[in-house]
Design a protein around this motif. Structure first.
Motif, PDB file in Angstrom:
ATOM      1  N   ASP A 307       0.828  -1.214   0.000  1.00 37.78           N
ATOM      2  CA  ASP A 307       0.000   0.000   0.000  1.00 37.78           C
ATOM      3  C   ASP A 307       0.858   1.258   0.000  1.00 37.78           C
ATOM      4  OD1 ASP A 307      -2.471  -1.222  -0.133  1.00 37.78           O
ATOM      5  OD2 ASP A 307      -2.531  -1.569   2.030  1.00 37.78           O
ATOM      6  N   ASP A 308       2.034   1.139   0.572  1.00 36.35           N
ATOM      7  CA  ASP A 308       2.940   2.298   0.669  1.00 36.35           C
ATOM      8  C   ASP A 308       3.924   2.241  -0.494  1.00 36.35           C
ATOM      9  OD1 ASP A 308       4.561   4.366   1.321  1.00 36.35           O
ATOM     10  OD2 ASP A 308       5.070   3.668   3.344  1.00 36.35           O
ATOM     11  N   PHE A 309       3.908   3.229  -1.369  1.00 36.89           N
ATOM     12  CA  PHE A 309       4.778   3.223  -2.549  1.00 36.89           C
ATOM     13  C   PHE A 309       6.256   3.209  -2.165  1.00 36.89           C
ATOM     14  CE2 PHE A 309       7.278   5.424  -5.794  1.00 36.89           C
ATOM     15  CZ  PHE A 309       7.005   4.618  -6.888  1.00 36.89           C
ATOM     16  N   ALA A 310       6.604   3.869  -1.105  1.00 36.56           N
ATOM     17  CA  ALA A 310       8.005   3.927  -0.680  1.00 36.56           C
ATOM     18  C   ALA A 310       8.534   2.556  -0.287  1.00 36.56           C
ATOM     19  CB  ALA A 310       8.162   4.912   0.477  1.00 36.56           C
ATOM     20  N   LYS A 311       7.629   1.659   0.162  1.00 36.46           N
ATOM     21  CA  LYS A 311       8.049   0.323   0.577  1.00 36.46           C
ATOM     22  C   LYS A 311       7.718  -0.748  -0.468  1.00 36.46           C
ATOM     23  CE  LYS A 311       7.294   1.453   5.463  1.00 36.46           C
ATOM     24  NZ  LYS A 311       6.547   1.071   6.699  1.00 36.46           N
ATOM     25  N   LEU A 312       7.328  -0.285  -1.664  1.00 41.05           N
ATOM     26  CA  LEU A 312       6.835  -1.228  -2.677  1.00 41.05           C
ATOM     27  C   LEU A 312       7.861  -2.292  -3.042  1.00 41.05           C
ATOM     28  CD1 LEU A 312       4.702  -2.128  -4.747  1.00 41.05           C
ATOM     29  CD2 LEU A 312       5.620  -0.402  -6.328  1.00 41.05           C
ATOM     30  N   TYR A 313       9.118  -1.887  -3.190  1.00 39.58           N
ATOM     31  CA  TYR A 313      10.141  -2.817  -3.665  1.00 39.58           C
ATOM     32  C   TYR A 313      10.982  -3.410  -2.530  1.00 39.58           C
ATOM     33  CZ  TYR A 313       8.878  -1.036  -8.231  1.00 39.58           C
ATOM     34  OH  TYR A 313       8.179  -0.685  -9.347  1.00 39.58           O
ATOM     35  N   ASN A 314      10.466  -3.299  -1.306  1.00 39.05           N
ATOM     36  CA  ASN A 314      11.213  -3.885  -0.190  1.00 39.05           C
ATOM     37  C   ASN A 314      11.121  -5.409  -0.191  1.00 39.05           C
ATOM     38  OD1 ASN A 314      11.894  -1.366   0.598  1.00 39.05           O
ATOM     39  ND2 ASN A 314      10.507  -1.237   2.348  1.00 39.05           N
ATOM     40  N   GLN A 315      10.045  -5.925  -0.680  1.00 34.63           N
ATOM     41  CA  GLN A 315       9.869  -7.383  -0.691  1.00 34.63           C
ATOM     42  C   GLN A 315       9.185  -7.810  -1.987  1.00 34.63           C
ATOM     43  OE1 GLN A 315       7.440  -8.928   2.485  1.00 34.63           O
ATOM     44  NE2 GLN A 315       8.004 -11.071   2.095  1.00 34.63           N
ATOM     45  N   GLY A 316       9.723  -8.856  -2.595  1.00 32.79           N
ATOM     46  CA  GLY A 316       9.147  -9.373  -3.825  1.00 32.79           C
ATOM     47  C   GLY A 316       8.598 -10.767  -3.626  1.00 32.79           C
ATOM     48  N   PHE A 317       7.653 -11.132  -4.463  1.00 36.77           N
ATOM     49  CA  PHE A 317       7.020 -12.444  -4.403  1.00 36.77           C
ATOM     50  C   PHE A 317       7.204 -13.131  -5.760  1.00 36.77           C
ATOM     51  CE2 PHE A 317       4.845  -9.425  -1.685  1.00 36.77           C
ATOM     52  CZ  PHE A 317       4.858 -10.057  -0.447  1.00 36.77           C
ATOM     53  N   PRO A 318       8.233 -13.956  -5.885  1.00 35.50           N
ATOM     54  CA  PRO A 318       8.533 -14.558  -7.197  1.00 35.50           C
ATOM     55  C   PRO A 318       7.644 -15.762  -7.506  1.00 35.50           C
ATOM     56  CG  PRO A 318      10.154 -15.256  -5.601  1.00 35.50           C
ATOM     57  CD  PRO A 318       9.233 -14.312  -4.866  1.00 35.50           C
ATOM     58  N   ASN A 319       7.455 -15.997  -8.781  1.00 36.82           N
ATOM     59  CA  ASN A 319       6.876 -17.257  -9.248  1.00 36.82           C
ATOM     60  C   ASN A 319       7.409 -17.532 -10.650  1.00 36.82           C
ATOM     61  OD1 ASN A 319       4.966 -15.097 -10.293  1.00 36.82           O
ATOM     62  ND2 ASN A 319       4.167 -16.903 -11.352  1.00 36.82           N
ATOM     63  N   SER A 320       7.453 -18.777 -11.027  1.00 37.71           N
ATOM     64  CA  SER A 320       8.008 -19.159 -12.335  1.00 37.71           C
ATOM     65  C   SER A 320       7.269 -20.392 -12.837  1.00 37.71           C
ATOM     66  CB  SER A 320       9.500 -19.443 -12.224  1.00 37.71           C
ATOM     67  OG  SER A 320       9.753 -20.468 -11.282  1.00 37.71           O
ATOM     68  N   TYR A 321       7.378 -20.611 -14.152  1.00 38.82           N
ATOM     69  CA  TYR A 321       6.732 -21.789 -14.735  1.00 38.82           C
ATOM     70  C   TYR A 321       7.415 -22.156 -16.046  1.00 38.82           C
ATOM     71  CZ  TYR A 321       4.434 -18.645 -18.058  1.00 38.82           C
ATOM     72  OH  TYR A 321       4.190 -17.719 -19.038  1.00 38.82           O
ATOM     73  N   ALA A 322       7.197 -23.347 -16.508  1.00 41.22           N
ATOM     74  CA  ALA A 322       7.643 -23.838 -17.815  1.00 41.22           C
ATOM     75  C   ALA A 322       6.565 -24.759 -18.348  1.00 41.22           C
ATOM     76  CB  ALA A 322       8.976 -24.568 -17.712  1.00 41.22           C
ATOM     77  N   GLY A 323       6.393 -24.775 -19.674  1.00 41.87           N
ATOM     78  CA  GLY A 323       5.347 -25.602 -20.228  1.00 41.87           C
ATOM     79  C   GLY A 323       5.483 -25.796 -21.725  1.00 41.87           C
ATOM     80  N   LEU A 324       4.597 -26.528 -22.289  1.00 40.91           N
ATOM     81  CA  LEU A 324       4.514 -26.776 -23.726  1.00 40.91           C
ATOM     82  C   LEU A 324       3.186 -26.254 -24.252  1.00 40.91           C
ATOM     83  CD1 LEU A 324       5.856 -30.445 -23.934  1.00 40.91           C
ATOM     84  CD2 LEU A 324       7.088 -28.349 -24.575  1.00 40.91           C
ATOM     85  N   THR A 325       3.217 -25.730 -25.473  1.00 44.88           N
ATOM     86  CA  THR A 325       1.987 -25.265 -26.113  1.00 44.88           C
ATOM     87  C   THR A 325       1.801 -26.036 -27.409  1.00 44.88           C
ATOM     88  OG1 THR A 325       2.206 -23.050 -25.177  1.00 44.88           O
ATOM     89  CG2 THR A 325       0.758 -23.297 -27.076  1.00 44.88           C
ATOM     90  N   LEU A 326       0.695 -26.719 -27.507  1.00 46.19           N
ATOM     91  CA  LEU A 326       0.361 -27.489 -28.700  1.00 46.19           C
ATOM     92  C   LEU A 326      -0.868 -26.863 -29.338  1.00 46.19           C
ATOM     93  CD1 LEU A 326       1.006 -30.116 -30.338  1.00 46.19           C
ATOM     94  CD2 LEU A 326      -0.750 -31.223 -28.939  1.00 46.19           C
ATOM     95  N   GLY A 327      -0.723 -26.487 -30.624  1.00 46.40           N
ATOM     96  CA  GLY A 327      -1.832 -25.842 -31.312  1.00 46.40           C
ATOM     97  C   GLY A 327      -2.239 -26.609 -32.551  1.00 46.40           C
TER      98      GLY A 327
END
Length: 448
Positions: A307-327
């Motif tokens: 909520d506080d812009f000054a503290k916005l980048y103090n903590q990050g929440f990472p996530n990642s993924y890998a996959g296949l796309t078949l069309g």
């Protein structure tokens, strides 16, 4: 003090010599550059044309563009990496109803950093580009080569035409000298009462006609020089004078008339073959539309919420993924089948183009060879005529001076000689031009 003055004087002299040497070298180079085509041979003119003609340059640029387009298509085989940054300020948080109560979710400041990667495993567009790259390059290179061959043929034929006109000018100039001498002799004979005035009047008429003819030829020569300059993209303000050896050119007129047409050497045939292979590849490409596309993809994302812009980048929440796309498109209303039929029809069209070109190339070769043989027969006859006319003129001129022949006979002999000489040189350069047509029709003109 004297030592310093001497040293300074030596430096000034050395500097002057150095500057003068540089000036002389630069002047010599500039003069060489300026006189590059002052006494130009056919080879020099062709080299200049190939280096400066806009049509050839456009073909070369098109070839470079084609190569870059191929590289762009093949680039899709490499992993595609992308980076995205996002920041969002929420002035009102989204509301959801839970158990009949209004609950606001989220924070007022959100930001995200994304790194994504995609790798094509099967993609018919990229597969087509990799399989047809050589043929696409060949089509573009053959277009450039064809432009060069046409330029060489046109420049050579214009060069020979220009030389034929230049020979007409020289022969006419020599004839004017001869007629002026004849006029002087006729006037002298009239003055002493040996002949009447009709001889020197005829001499005057013949001289006036020759002078007028020379002026006409000179104007035609200017026009042909201008056309040659245009053809090779030569600066209009620069002088273009030609250097040639008539004896050497005449020695180059011969051609093996027993050769058969080699249409496979023609650039146009090779280009059509490459186009046929591209059309056949296009059939395969449309058949591949029934095969699913497959790609691997992955991403690393780091979200920042506060909520506080000054503290916005103090903590990050990472996530990642890998996959296949078949069309795989299931139904397209018959589009894929129709595209295959269209591609097969285009192959048939190109095959017919090849058949038509073979017939055209055979006709062009036979026509060019027939014209060359006719010009060779004409050349041999006119060469003998010129030798006979020169001998007849020499005899009649001697007989005229001895009073045996009339002046009319002398004028006729001079006219016959001039016509025979002009016809002979026209035959020489016409034969050289027809040789160019034969070599072009059999695909024998080579360019760098």
């Amino acid at each position: 003090m004297n030592f310093l003055l001497k040293k300074l004087k030596s430096k000034i002299i050395l500097t002057f010599v150095s500057v003068l040497s540089s000036f002389l070298v630069t002047s010599a180079y500039a003069q060489t550059s300026d006189t590059l085509l002052q006494n130009a041979t056919l080879d020099g003119i062709i080299d200049y044309a190939l280096a400066n003609q806009p049509i050839v340059k456009q073909a070369e640029i098109n070839q470079e563009i084609t190569d870059l387009q191929i590289k762009n298509r093949l680039a899709d085989w490499y992993p595609q990496l992308n980076f995205n940054y996002n920041y969002q300020r929420n002035f009102q948080l989204p509301v959801n109803i839970i158990g009949g109560n209004q609950v606001r979710f989220g924070v007022y400041n959100t930001s995200a950093i994304q790194l994504t990667a995609t790798q094509n495993i099967f993609n018919r567009d990229v597969l087509l580009a990799s399989q047809t790259k050589q043929d696409v390059r060949e089509v573009a290179s053959k277009q450039t080569e064809n432009a060069r061959i046409n330029l060489v043929a046109n420049v050579s034929k214009n060069f020979y035409d220009l030389l034929a006109t230049e020979q007409q000018r020289k022969i006419t100039a020599e004839n004017i000298v001869m007629l002026a001498r004849s006029l002087k002799d006729a006037r002298a004979r009239y003055d002493v009462g040996v002949t009447d005035k009709t001889d020197y009047q005829r001499a005057t008429i013949a001289l006036n006609n020759a002078v007028a003819s020379k002026k006409e030829i000179e104007e035609a020569l200017k026009s042909k020089i201008a056309n040659l300059k245009y053809l090779i993209n030569y600066p209009d303000g620069r002088e273009l004078s030609l250097e040639y050896d008539s004896t050497q050119l005449e020695a180059e007129i011969h051609l093996d008339t027993l050769e058969t047409s080699q249409y496979t050497n023609r650039v146009e045939y090779q280009q059509l073959q490459a186009q046929l292979r591209l059309q056949q590849a296009n059939v395969r490409y449309n058949k591949w539309s029934y095969i699913p596309t497959l790609s691997a993809n992955g991403a690393y994302i780091k979200n920042f919420l506060n909520d506080d812009f000054a503290k916005l980048y103090n903590q990050g929440f990472p996530n990642s993924y890998a996959g296949l796309t078949l069309g795989f498109p299931i139904f397209q209303g018959g589009k894929r089948k129709n595209n295959i039929i269209i591609a097969e029809k285009q192959v048939q069209q190109t095959e017919l183009d090849l058949v038509d070109f073979v017939n055209q190339a055979s006709s062009e070769y036979k026509t060019a060879m027939a014209q060359y043989r006719a010009n060779m027969a004409n050349y041999l006859a006119l060469k003998e005529n010129m030798e006979l006319a020169a001998e007849v003129h020499k005899i009649i001129e001697l007989q005229y001076r001895e009073g045996i022949k009339t002046y009319l006979e002398l004028i006729t002999a001079q006219t016959d000689l001039r016509a025979a000489q002009i016809n002979y040189f026209n035959a020489v350069y016409g034969l050289l031009s027809s040789k160019i047509d034969v070599r072009k029709a059999e695909g024998a003109i080579q360019v760098n």
